[in-house]
Design an enzyme around this catalytic site. Structure first.
Site, PDB file in Angstrom:
ATOM      1  N   GLU A 255     121.101  59.336  65.723  1.00 22.44           N
ATOM      2  CA  GLU A 255     121.553  59.974  64.482  1.00 22.44           C
ATOM      3  C   GLU A 255     121.843  58.838  63.509  1.00 22.44           C
ATOM      4  OE1 GLU A 255     124.837  62.856  62.409  1.00 22.44           O
ATOM      5  OE2 GLU A 255     125.440  61.534  64.027  1.00 22.44           O
TER       6      GLU A 255
ATOM      7  N   ASP B 265     124.872  60.346  69.112  1.00 24.08           N
ATOM      8  CA  ASP B 265     125.650  60.848  67.981  1.00 24.08           C
ATOM      9  C   ASP B 265     126.327  59.684  67.245  1.00 24.08           C
ATOM     10  OD1 ASP B 265     126.914  63.271  66.695  1.00 24.08           O
ATOM     11  OD2 ASP B 265     128.741  62.258  67.353  1.00 24.08           O
TER      12      ASP B 265
HETATM   13  C1  NOJ Z   1     127.318  64.255  64.056  1.00 25.74           C
HETATM   14  C2  NOJ Z   1     127.048  65.637  64.574  1.00 25.74           C
HETATM   15  O1  NOJ Z   1     125.724  65.984  64.267  1.00 25.74           O
HETATM   16  C3  NOJ Z   1     128.060  66.538  63.920  1.00 25.74           C
HETATM   17  O2  NOJ Z   1     127.774  67.896  64.145  1.00 25.74           O
HETATM   18  C4  NOJ Z   1     129.428  66.171  64.429  1.00 25.74           C
HETATM   19  O3  NOJ Z   1     130.399  66.933  63.755  1.00 25.74           O
HETATM   20  C5  NOJ Z   1     129.723  64.674  64.182  1.00 25.74           C
HETATM   21  N1  NOJ Z   1     128.624  63.839  64.512  1.00 25.74           N
HETATM   22  C6  NOJ Z   1     130.902  64.221  65.009  1.00 25.74           C
HETATM   23  O4  NOJ Z   1     130.551  64.107  66.344  1.00 25.74           O
END
Ligand code: NOJ
Length: 568
Positions: free
Chosen positions: A294, A234
């Site tokens: 991500e 993430d």
């Molecule tokens: C990216 C995640 O996909 C999202 O859903 C989340 O709110 C943020 N990172 C914070 O962790």
């Protein structure tokens, strides 16, 4: 008698370290085909939002036993790995992305025994489990943070980012949280501010502290030992920030939360991120695991860096630039694919996830949405690279956005209402059948299903050979067996055609041609494949929309029609 040779170990013992070493290397990089591809390059990944997939105990929220119960569905669909968004203990402020214990399962989803059971069920059907790892921040209820804020001299004080204000009551600098307001929150008792890129309940960890690094690397190791085949990482670009805390440049205008726009120059994309990714990768390699990122990037050079200069960082940084082509524009898609194809790593394509409006709505024109959903499925599942599907995409699930502020669950939807409605719309329960609540739960689910569940659900679509679900199944079955789709190169065709997106995937003299009509009018396309080594090509349809046909090397497509053909 002293025997000199007794000091020299026998040959097999001398070779043992080398043998072990090479066995170990083979274990890390075990290819699954002659082209040297790894398991994750042949796999199709599927993202599951656990709150919304299947509710085994009928409490309105999905759970791990629910996921286990759907393993055969996933297998028949053609999925090889599931990425489960955070299911660790969490106060659920950001629905799991605020982790309060990295080494457990939130009781709302089950327990570690259920997790082990799910891994076992997956194994039986050759489905691997990928967990979500949230390295940037914890929950403010994590014991590390509770200790950290307990006093300025606490053992974990330096595990987070604490600073004095600029002046009494004034945050240390102008950084804003991406979820709204200042990125700094004052802790009254210790009279210092802590930093959070996301919600105030998600304090950022201090990755410059070696103890944090060790704890986090050990966490991944722990899960690998428990049977996890990789992680989706993430928010990796936010791990580090400028220790000098320089103000970010302010840009014109305001965002949906009403904050001044700014360039996140001093709190994202620090080079140190790459050192940490290399360390995480080393641990992953011990278990032949995969790291998915991500990775929001604005160009391919940035994306390229995430693979690592020596291919030693993320195997699968997601290409989110693909999701920014939000119209059916062959020219834009060609540009985007060509750029990613030129990167030094394996492409990873997504068209939706739990933070994005569903692809059904983003690409749909309101009249031909089902045909367009099939077109998009046939598209990204036949590109060179690994696709990551989002649950429900295979049945054409649509967004179900809240219409009243009081119904919004996602905090950014409440603070940003009405400009920002939050992400509830793309996170609604999976539509299994036409029963109340789409067969997800016997109780009212945590989010309501859209009315379209009556027609767009697994049971109904399974019976219709022309459904979105069956198109997905057919394409997935083909990509698992067709070498050109699994291994082949990508070559754009008819690049001046403004309506038909077409390309050739070829491998060792075998080729598959994909033609997608991205327009609302019928189209014909003729292909000259002599440059690609198929001088007198004829096309043999493998998968086609109802009115699509091929004659020799000419393809006819109805509006939003598609054809996947073997080149003979
Ligand atoms: C990216 C995640 O996909 C999202 O859903 C989340 O709110 C943020 N990172 C914070 O962790």
């Amino acid at each position: 008698m002293f025997n000199r040779s007794s000091l020299v170990p026998p040959l097999f013992l001398r070779l043992l370290p080398i043998l072990l070493c090479s066995l170990f290397t083979v274990a890390q990089t075990k290819p699954v085909d002659a082209a040297g591809h790894q398991w994750w390059q042949h796999a199709v990944f599927y993202e599951i939002y656990p709150r919304s997939f299947a509710d085994s105990n009928n409490d309105g929220v999905g759970d791990l036993n629910g996921i286990s119960s759907k393993m055969s569905y996933l297998h028949e669909l053609g999925v090889d790995a599931i990425w489960i968004t955070p299911c660790y203990p969490s106060p659920q402020v950001d629905f799991g992305y605020d982790v309060s214990d990295y080494l457990n399962i939130d009781p709302m989803y089950g327990n570690l025994a259920d997790f082990d059971h799910m891994v076992g069920d997956g194994k039986k059907r050759h489905i691997r489990i990928i967990m979500d790892f949230v390295p940037n921040h914890t929950s403010d209820q994590h014991p590390w943070f509770l200790d950290s804020k307990s006093s300025r001299t606490a053992a974990h004080r330096d595990w987070y980012i604490w600073r004095d204000g600029k002046a009494p009551g004034q945050p240390p600098n102008n950084w804003i949280s991406i979820f709204g307001g200042s990125a700094w929150t004052l802790d009254q008792p210790t009279n210092q501010f802590y930093y959070h890129f996301f919600y105030a309940q998600q304090p950022d960890l201090n990755w410059r502290n070696p103890a944090v690094e060790t704890a986090m690397l050990d966490t991944t190791r722990w899960w690998y030992k428990r049977g996890v085949s990789g992680f989706r990482l993430d928010a990796v670009d936010t791990l580090f920030e400028d220790p000098g805390l320089q103000d970010n440049p302010v840009l014109p205008g305001t965002n949906k939360q009403g904050d001044r726009n700014m360039k996140f120059q001093y709190n994202t994309n620090f080079p140190e991120v790459h050192q940490e990714l290399q360390k995480l990768r080393k641990v992953a390699d011990e278990s032949d695991a995969v790291l998915i990122g991500e990775t929001w990037t604005s160009n391919v050079a940035e994306l390229d860096r995430y693979y690592g200069q020596n291919g030693d960082e993320l195997q699968m940084p997601m290409d989110f630039m693909f999701t920014t082509v939000n119209k059916l524009s062959p020219a834009d898609f060609r540009r985007q694919i060509a750029a990613v194809d030129s990167a030094h790593g394996w492409p990873v394509f997504v068209i939706g996830n739990h933070d994005l409006v569903r692809s059904y709505n983003r690409y749909g024109d309101g009249k031909n949405n089902d045909a367009i959903a099939k077109l998009m499925g046939a598209f990204y599942l036949t590109l060179r690279g690994t696709p990551i599907m989002y649950y429900g995409e295979e049945i054409g699930m649509e967004n179900n956005d809240p219409t009243r502020k009081e119904d919004v669950k996602d905090p950014i939807g409440r603070t940003g209402w009405p400009a920002e409605k939050g992400r509830d719309g793309e996170r609604t329960p999976m539509q299994w059948d036409a029963a109340p609540n789409a067969g997800f739960s016997k109780r009212d689910p945590w989010l309501p299903v859209p009315p379209s569940y009556k027609t767009h659900n697994v049971e109904t679509e399974s019976k219709d050979p022309n459904s979105i679900l069956n198109l997905y199944k057919n394409v997935l079955a083909l990509r698992h067996t067709n070498e050109a789709l699994l291994e082949g190169s990508y070559a754009a065709l008819n690049e001046d055609d403004p309506n038909v997106m077409s390309y050739l995937r070829s491998y060792r003299g075998k080729a598959v041609l994909v033609a997608l009509n991205m327009s609302a009018t019928p189209q014909k396309a003729t292909f000259n494949l002599s440059q690609q080594g198929f001088a007198r090509a004829t096309l043999k349809p493998l998968i086609a929309s109802p009115e699509a046909s091929a004659k020799g090397s000419e393809v006819t497509l109805e509006p939003f029609g598609l054809l996947i053909a073997e080149v003979k």
